[in-house]
Design an enzyme around this catalytic site. Structure first.
Site, PDB file in Angstrom:
ATOM      1  CE  LYS A 163    -112.984 -90.134 -29.770  1.00  7.31           C
ATOM      2  NZ  LYS A 163    -112.830 -91.317 -30.584  1.00  7.31           N
ATOM      3  CE  LYS A 204    -122.912 -93.399 -33.714  1.00  4.90           C
ATOM      4  NZ  LYS A 204    -122.744 -92.778 -32.408  1.00  4.90           N
ATOM      5  CE  LYS A 238    -119.695 -92.284 -24.407  1.00  3.03           C
ATOM      6  NZ  LYS A 238    -120.086 -92.810 -25.686  1.00  3.03           N
TER       7      LYS A 238
END
Ligand code: TYM
Length: 329
Positions: A197, A111, A194
C-alpha cells in the site's frame, strides 16, 4: 468444523497483492469452513496513529470485502474495535510474551527502519494483538500472504505457551494457509518483491481502466533478452508473475516463449497484461462503488457480524479467565 480467520488493516484501498494473497482465499474458504473475516482497525493505529478518516477507511475495506464476494450470511464479518474481548485477551497474552522475541520479529525490525520516529509499544506487541485476534475464535487456518508467516508462527508459539503454562489443552495452534497452494507474495510493478500500500507500486481494486493501463505500461522492465533462455531481471520476472495470476495459461506460455527466443516486445506483453487486469477488476470495481454508498446495508452487515463475533469471543474470554484463575466472588 475447522475455524478460519483473517484480517486486513484499513490503511487505504486494497491492491492485487491483498486480493491474491488473502481475499481470494477468504471467498473460496467461506463455503467449506466456519469463517471470521475482520478489519484490523486497532492494528492500523500502529502505523497511522492519527488517520484523517478512520471510519471511511474501515468502510472502504468493508465494501471491498463484500464486493469481492464474501457473503455476510455465510461468513462472519466484523470490525476489530467492536469486539472489546480481543483487547482483553491481548492484555492477558502480553503477560506471557517476551520482549526479546518480539524485538527479533522481522516485521518489527522493518518498521524500526521505515518509521524511526514512531517506534511505539503497539508496534512491538503487534504480533500479540494478532495472536489475540486469532486465538479468541480458536481459529486453526489463517489465509494470509507470505509476509504474515512470522506472525502466524508467533501465534502458534503463544498458543503452545499458554497450554503449557496453565497445563491445559485449550488453544489450538493455527497455521498460515493458502487455499490449495503455497503462500503467495505478489510482486510490485517497480521490480520490488512485494506489492504494497505504501510502496506506490501496485494496482488497486478500484483503479479505473485508464489508470491500470498507465501503471502497467510504465512498469519496470529492461532492454530485452539477448540470448535464448536468459535469466529474467526482477522487473520482467514480476510482470510474468502477475500475468500468471490474472491471465490465461496460454497467454503466459506465449510470452514466455517469445522471451526465451528473444523476440519479446515488452510493450505487447504489457498491453495484454493491462487488458487482463482490467477484465478481472472491472466487475469488482463496479460493485465496490455501489456497496460503498449503501450505508444501511453496511450497518446491517457490521451489526450482524459483531453480534456473532462477540458471542464466540466472550465464550473464549470467559474460559481463559477461568483457566488463569480469575474468579467471581
Ligand atoms: P495487511 O493489511 O498488511 O495485509 C492484508 C493481507 O494482504 C496480504 N498481502 C499480500 N499478499 C501477497 N502479496 C502481497 N504483495 C501482499 N500484500 C499484502 C497480507 O499478507 C495479508 O494477508 N497483520 C495483518 C492483519 C491482521 C491479521 C490478523 C491477519 C491483523 N490481525 C489476524 C490475519 C489474522 C496485516 O498487516 O495485513
Amino acid at each position: 468444523m475447522e475455524i478460519v480467520l483473517s484480517g486486513i488493516r484499513p490503511t487505504g484501498n486494497l491492491h492485487l497483492g491483498n486480493y491474491f494473497g488473502a481475499l481470494q482465499n477468504f471467498v473460496k474458504m467461506q463455503y467449506e469452513y466456519k469463517c471470521y473475516f475482520f478489519i484490523a482497525d486497532l492494528h492500523s493505529l500502529t502505523t497511522h496513529p492519527t488517520p484523517a478518516d478512520l471510519h471511511g477507511n474501515v468502510r472502504t475495506i468493508l465494501a471491498e470485502y463484500l464486493a469481492c464476494g464474501i457473503d455476510p450470511d455465510v461468513a462472519t464479518i466484523f470490525v476489530q474495535s467492536d469486539i472489546p474481548e480481543i483487547s482483553e485477551l491481548y492484555l492477558l497474552l502480553n503477560m506471557n510474551a517476551y520482549i526479546g522475541e518480539l524485538e527479533r520479529t522481522t516485521t518489527f525490525k522493518e518498521k524500526i527502519r521505515t518509521q524511526p520516529d514512531n517506534v511505539n509499544a503497539g508496534l512491538l506487541t503487534y504480533p500479540v494483538l494478532q495472536a489475540a485476534d486469532i486465538l479468541i475464535h480458536k481459529a486453526t487456518k489463517v489465509p494470509v500472504g507470505k509476509d504474515q508467516k512470522p506472525h502466524l508462527e508467533i501465534t502458534a508459539k503463544y498458543a503452545r505457551r499458554f497450554n503449557q503454562l496453565y497445563k491445559v489443552d485449550y488453544f489450538p495452534e493455527p497455521e498460515a494457509f493458502n487455499f490449495g497452494e503455497n503462500l503467495v507474495k505478489v510482486p510490485g510493478l517497480d521490480g520490488s518483491a512485494k506489492m504494497g500500500k505504501s510502496a506506490g507500486n501496485g494496482i488497486y481494486l478500484v483503479d479505473e481502466p485508464k489508470v491500470i493501463r498507465k501503471k502497467v505500461m510504465s512498469a519496470v522492465t529492461d532492454t530485452g533478452p539477448t540470448e535464448p533462455n536468459q535469466q529474467m531481471t526482477d522487473g520482467v520476472k514480476n510482470l510474468f508473475t502477475i500475468m500468471t495470476i490474472v491471465s490465461a495459461q496460454d497467454t503466459v506460455a506465449h510470452f514466455k516463449e517469445k522471451y526465451n527466443s528473444c523476440e519479446i516486445r515488452y510493450g505487447d506483453m504489457k498491453k495484454q497484461l493491462a487488458e487482463d487486469i482490467v477484465t478481472y477488476l472491472t466487475p469488482i470495481r463496479e460493485k465496490i462503488n455501489d456497496i460503498y454508498k449503501d450505508n444501511d446495508y453496511l450497518r446491517k452487515v457490521v451489526n450482524m457480524g459483531s453480534e456473532k463475533a462477540r458471542e464466540s469471543a466472550s465464550k473464549t474470554l470467559r474460559e481463559v479467565r477461568e483457566i488463569i484463575g480469575f474468579k467471581p466472588f
